[in-house]
Write a protein that holds these residues in place. Structure first.
Motif, short mmCIF file in Angstrom:
data_model
loop_
_atom_site.label_atom_id
_atom_site.label_comp_id
_atom_site.label_asym_id
_atom_site.label_seq_id
_atom_site.Cartn_x
_atom_site.Cartn_y
_atom_site.Cartn_z
N LEU A 1 0.85 -1.21 0.00
CA LEU A 1 0.00 0.00 0.00
C LEU A 1 0.88 1.25 0.00
CD1 LEU A 1 -2.87 -0.38 2.63
CD2 LEU A 1 -3.11 0.33 0.24
N LYS A 2 1.87 1.23 0.89
CA LYS A 2 2.77 2.38 1.03
C LYS A 2 3.51 2.63 -0.28
CE LYS A 2 6.48 3.73 4.14
NZ LYS A 2 7.40 3.23 5.11
N ARG A 3 4.00 1.54 -0.85
CA ARG A 3 4.78 1.67 -2.07
C ARG A 3 3.93 2.18 -3.23
NH1 ARG A 3 9.15 -2.31 -4.80
NH2 ARG A 3 8.93 -1.46 -6.87
N ARG A 4 2.72 1.62 -3.41
CA ARG A 4 1.88 2.06 -4.53
C ARG A 4 1.38 3.49 -4.32
NH1 ARG A 4 2.65 1.08 -9.01
NH2 ARG A 4 0.62 0.64 -9.92
N ARG A 5 1.14 3.88 -3.05
CA ARG A 5 0.72 5.27 -2.80
C ARG A 5 1.86 6.21 -3.16
NH1 ARG A 5 -1.02 6.10 2.96
NH2 ARG A 5 -1.75 8.11 2.19
N ARG A 6 3.10 5.80 -2.87
CA ARG A 6 4.26 6.64 -3.21
C ARG A 6 4.42 6.72 -4.74
NH1 ARG A 6 8.05 3.83 -0.46
NH2 ARG A 6 8.83 2.81 -2.32
N GLU A 7 4.24 5.60 -5.42
CA GLU A 7 4.44 5.58 -6.88
C GLU A 7 3.32 6.31 -7.62
OE1 GLU A 7 6.83 1.30 -7.00
OE2 GLU A 7 4.72 1.36 -7.54
N LEU A 8 2.14 6.40 -6.98
CA LEU A 8 0.98 6.98 -7.68
C LEU A 8 0.61 8.36 -7.12
CD1 LEU A 8 -1.13 3.68 -7.86
CD2 LEU A 8 0.05 4.78 -9.75
N THR A 9 1.58 9.07 -6.52
CA THR A 9 1.25 10.37 -5.88
C THR A 9 0.75 11.39 -6.90
OG1 THR A 9 3.59 10.87 -6.02
CG2 THR A 9 2.72 10.44 -3.81
N GLU A 10 1.18 11.28 -8.16
CA GLU A 10 0.84 12.31 -9.15
C GLU A 10 -0.50 12.06 -9.83
OE1 GLU A 10 2.29 15.18 -9.52
OE2 GLU A 10 3.60 14.51 -7.89
N ARG A 11 -1.09 10.90 -9.65
CA ARG A 11 -2.33 10.61 -10.38
C ARG A 11 -3.54 11.29 -9.69
NH1 ARG A 11 -5.17 6.39 -11.50
NH2 ARG A 11 -6.93 7.46 -10.58
N LEU B 1 -9.05 5.29 -0.57
CA LEU B 1 -9.17 3.84 -0.46
C LEU B 1 -9.81 3.54 0.89
CD1 LEU B 1 -5.51 3.02 -1.57
CD2 LEU B 1 -7.57 2.92 -3.01
N ALA B 2 -10.99 2.94 0.88
CA ALA B 2 -11.66 2.58 2.14
C ALA B 2 -11.42 1.10 2.39
CB ALA B 2 -13.15 2.87 2.04
N VAL C 1 -5.74 14.19 -3.86
CA VAL C 1 -7.16 14.07 -3.50
C VAL C 1 -7.84 15.44 -3.53
CG1 VAL C 1 -8.76 13.32 -1.71
CG2 VAL C 1 -6.70 12.01 -2.14
N SER C 2 -9.00 15.53 -4.23
CA SER C 2 -9.76 16.79 -4.31
C SER C 2 -10.78 16.82 -3.17
CB SER C 2 -10.48 16.82 -5.65
OG SER C 2 -11.40 15.75 -5.68
N SER C 3 -11.68 17.81 -3.18
CA SER C 3 -12.63 17.95 -2.08
C SER C 3 -13.71 16.86 -2.14
CB SER C 3 -13.27 19.33 -2.11
OG SER C 3 -13.84 19.52 -3.38
#
Ligand SMILES: O=C(O)/C=C/C(=O)CC(=O)C(=O)O
Length: 253
Positions: free
Chosen positions: A183-193, A198-199, A212-214
């Motif tokens: 989770l940590k790794r994919r969140r780091r790799e996908l920061t720009e998307r 994720l619930a 993340v938007s409003s």
């Protein structure tokens, strides 16, 4: 086949295995035992059948995990000796070696998987703690990283590709701390998307992914299913998205 430089001898029966400073080593040893048990059960027909990786048979996956063990061993050799031995000469040579190994018989594939994993474990146990910050790279000239990361890298390779075999072991069988690591790794790799939330329904947790938007889309499901989807596997089985359609994510190789 690409050569692997010789290593210092590993532990013998009379000398207990030294405690290695390489993170994730003991978890990787256990993950490897589970993986080898699966590989040993695969018949010739199983091995020629498809894996979860497009275009790769199960034999390709097993071949890749074995060649990856040698590639990680080359990193440990580099860190220990200072002699630059990247994981791969080039991606072309990597792919060629995998194709070649994938043609081995089931017995040869299983023996190759066990031997390369044992040699890697011995090399990891022999890596002195004061070499962990030595920098290494995938190919010569590609981005450098400290060799201490090789422990998590190999653990992820074994666990994710074990599940890629589609032979009874799945993301739900991974230890919870591997879910966290991925989770940590994919969140780091996908920061720009484009962002979403994720619930994780089994944990009662919500974690943001990307910008993340409003009013972000929410992807909800069990942690194992979310992580599997974040790796670009499957089509989001078990997940619900608040927009009605799961966003596309790139595959993690
Ligand atoms: O986890 C990483 O950063 C890199 C992993 C790899 O390079 C694994 C491979 O793709 C491979 O060994 O071929």
């Amino acid at each position: 086949m690409t050569p692997v430089p010789g290593e210092a001898p590993g532990p013998t029966r009379s000398s207990p295995a030294p405690v290695s400073a390489l993170a994730h080593l003991e978890e990787t040893v256990l993950a490897t035992q589970r993986y080898l048990a699966t590989v040993n059960r695969l018949t010739s027909a199983d091995l020629r059948g498809p894996s979860h990786l497009p275009g790769w048979s199960r034999a390709h996956v097993v071949a890749h995990v074995s060649r990856n063990a040698e590639a990680v061993q080359r990193l440990l050799h580099w860190a220990r000796t200072g002699e630059p031995t990247p994981m791969y000469v080039s991606d072309e040579v990597r792919d060629r070696d995998i194709e070649q190994s994938a043609r081995l018989s089931p017995e040869e594939l299983a023996a190759d998987a066990a031997e390369t994993a044992a040699l890697l474990e011995a090399a990891a146990r022999g890596l002195p703690a004061d070499r962990l910050e030595e920098t290494v790279s995938r190919t010569l000239g590609s981005p450098a990283f400290p060799v201490r990361r090789a422990g998590a890298m190999r653990r992820i390779e074994v666990e994710v590709h074990h599940a890629d075999l589609d032979a009874g072991y799945a993301a739900h069988d991974w230890p919870a701390d591997l879910h966290d690591l991925l989770l940590k790794r994919r969140r780091r790799e996908l920061t720009e998307r484009a962002g979403l939330v994720l619930a994780l329904t089994d944990r009662g947790e919500e974690v943001p992914l990307g910008r993340v938007s409003s009013d972000p889309a929410v992807v909800a499901g069990l942690t194992a299913d979310v992580v599997w989807w974040l790796l670009g596997r499957g089509s989001g089985e078990g997940l619900r998205c608040s927009t009605g359609q799961l966003p596309e994510l790139g595959k993690w190789a």
